[in-house]
Design a protein around this motif. Structure first.
Motif, short mmCIF file in Angstrom:
data_model
loop_
_atom_site.label_atom_id
_atom_site.label_comp_id
_atom_site.label_asym_id
_atom_site.label_seq_id
_atom_site.Cartn_x
_atom_site.Cartn_y
_atom_site.Cartn_z
N MET A 44 0.86 -1.17 0.00
CA MET A 44 0.00 0.00 0.00
C MET A 44 0.90 1.23 0.00
O MET A 44 1.83 1.32 0.78
CB MET A 44 -0.91 0.00 1.23
CG MET A 44 -1.84 -1.18 1.28
SD MET A 44 -3.12 -1.13 2.57
CE MET A 44 -2.27 -0.60 4.02
N ASP A 45 0.63 2.16 -0.91
CA ASP A 45 1.42 3.37 -1.05
C ASP A 45 0.63 4.54 -0.46
O ASP A 45 -0.46 4.86 -0.95
CB ASP A 45 1.71 3.61 -2.54
CG ASP A 45 2.54 4.84 -2.80
OD1 ASP A 45 3.46 5.11 -2.00
OD2 ASP A 45 2.27 5.53 -3.79
N LEU A 46 1.16 5.17 0.58
CA LEU A 46 0.47 6.30 1.22
C LEU A 46 0.36 7.45 0.23
O LEU A 46 1.35 7.97 -0.26
CB LEU A 46 1.24 6.75 2.47
CG LEU A 46 0.62 7.88 3.28
CD1 LEU A 46 -0.72 7.45 3.87
CD2 LEU A 46 1.56 8.32 4.38
N SER A 47 -0.88 7.84 -0.09
CA SER A 47 -1.09 8.90 -1.07
C SER A 47 -1.56 10.21 -0.45
O SER A 47 -1.40 11.27 -1.05
CB SER A 47 -2.10 8.45 -2.14
OG SER A 47 -3.33 8.11 -1.54
N ASN A 48 -2.14 10.14 0.75
CA ASN A 48 -2.64 11.36 1.40
C ASN A 48 -2.87 11.05 2.88
O ASN A 48 -3.11 9.90 3.24
CB ASN A 48 -3.95 11.81 0.75
CG ASN A 48 -4.39 13.18 1.21
OD1 ASN A 48 -3.61 13.97 1.71
ND2 ASN A 48 -5.67 13.47 1.03
N GLY A 85 -7.31 14.21 17.32
CA GLY A 85 -6.35 13.12 17.31
C GLY A 85 -6.60 12.07 16.24
O GLY A 85 -5.77 11.20 16.01
N VAL A 86 -7.73 12.13 15.59
CA VAL A 86 -8.04 11.18 14.52
C VAL A 86 -7.19 11.51 13.30
O VAL A 86 -6.96 12.67 12.99
CB VAL A 86 -9.55 11.24 14.16
CG1 VAL A 86 -9.86 10.42 12.92
CG2 VAL A 86 -10.40 10.78 15.33
N ILE A 87 -6.71 10.46 12.64
CA ILE A 87 -6.03 10.65 11.36
C ILE A 87 -6.77 9.85 10.29
O ILE A 87 -7.40 8.84 10.58
CB ILE A 87 -4.53 10.25 11.40
CG1 ILE A 87 -4.37 8.78 11.76
CG2 ILE A 87 -3.75 11.13 12.34
CD1 ILE A 87 -2.96 8.28 11.59
N LYS A 88 -6.71 10.32 9.05
CA LYS A 88 -7.37 9.64 7.94
C LYS A 88 -6.36 9.48 6.80
O LYS A 88 -6.23 10.33 5.93
CB LYS A 88 -8.59 10.43 7.48
CG LYS A 88 -9.45 9.68 6.49
CD LYS A 88 -10.74 10.42 6.21
CE LYS A 88 -10.55 11.36 5.06
NZ LYS A 88 -11.76 12.01 4.59
N PRO A 89 -5.63 8.34 6.81
CA PRO A 89 -4.68 8.09 5.73
C PRO A 89 -5.38 7.45 4.53
O PRO A 89 -6.33 6.67 4.68
CB PRO A 89 -3.68 7.13 6.36
CG PRO A 89 -4.46 6.39 7.39
CD PRO A 89 -5.50 7.38 7.89
N SER A 90 -4.90 7.79 3.33
CA SER A 90 -5.38 7.18 2.09
C SER A 90 -4.21 6.45 1.45
O SER A 90 -3.10 6.99 1.37
CB SER A 90 -5.90 8.24 1.13
OG SER A 90 -6.97 8.95 1.72
#
Length: 71
Positions: A49-53, A60-65
């Motif tokens: 999986m390649d982190l795009s955003n 404190g919540v994070i939302k990685p794409s």
């Protein structure tokens, strides 16, 4: 581009069929027990999986794409 929300069983079957091109997670800063695996037994179906955003929220919540790179 379509979007769905679901658990690991739905996501796992779609990943196995190579029907997901982006995965967006919502990570809450709460530790409960030992947790559950995100995709049990699916490593052979995609290379990485390649982190795009990534978006950070004040609570404190994070939302990685991630882009899914299939093997």
């Amino acid at each position: 581009m379509g979007r769905i929300s679901g658990g690991s069983v739905l996501a796992g079957s779609l990943l196995k069929a190579k029907l997901i091109d982006e995965l967006v997670l919502k990570v809450n800063p709460v530790m409960i027990g030992e947790g559950t695996l995100l995709f049990s037994g699916l490593k052979p179906y995609f290379k990485m999986m390649d982190l795009s955003n990534i978006k950070y929220y004040n609570n404190g919540v994070i939302k990685p794409s991630y882009r899914i790179l299939y093997s």
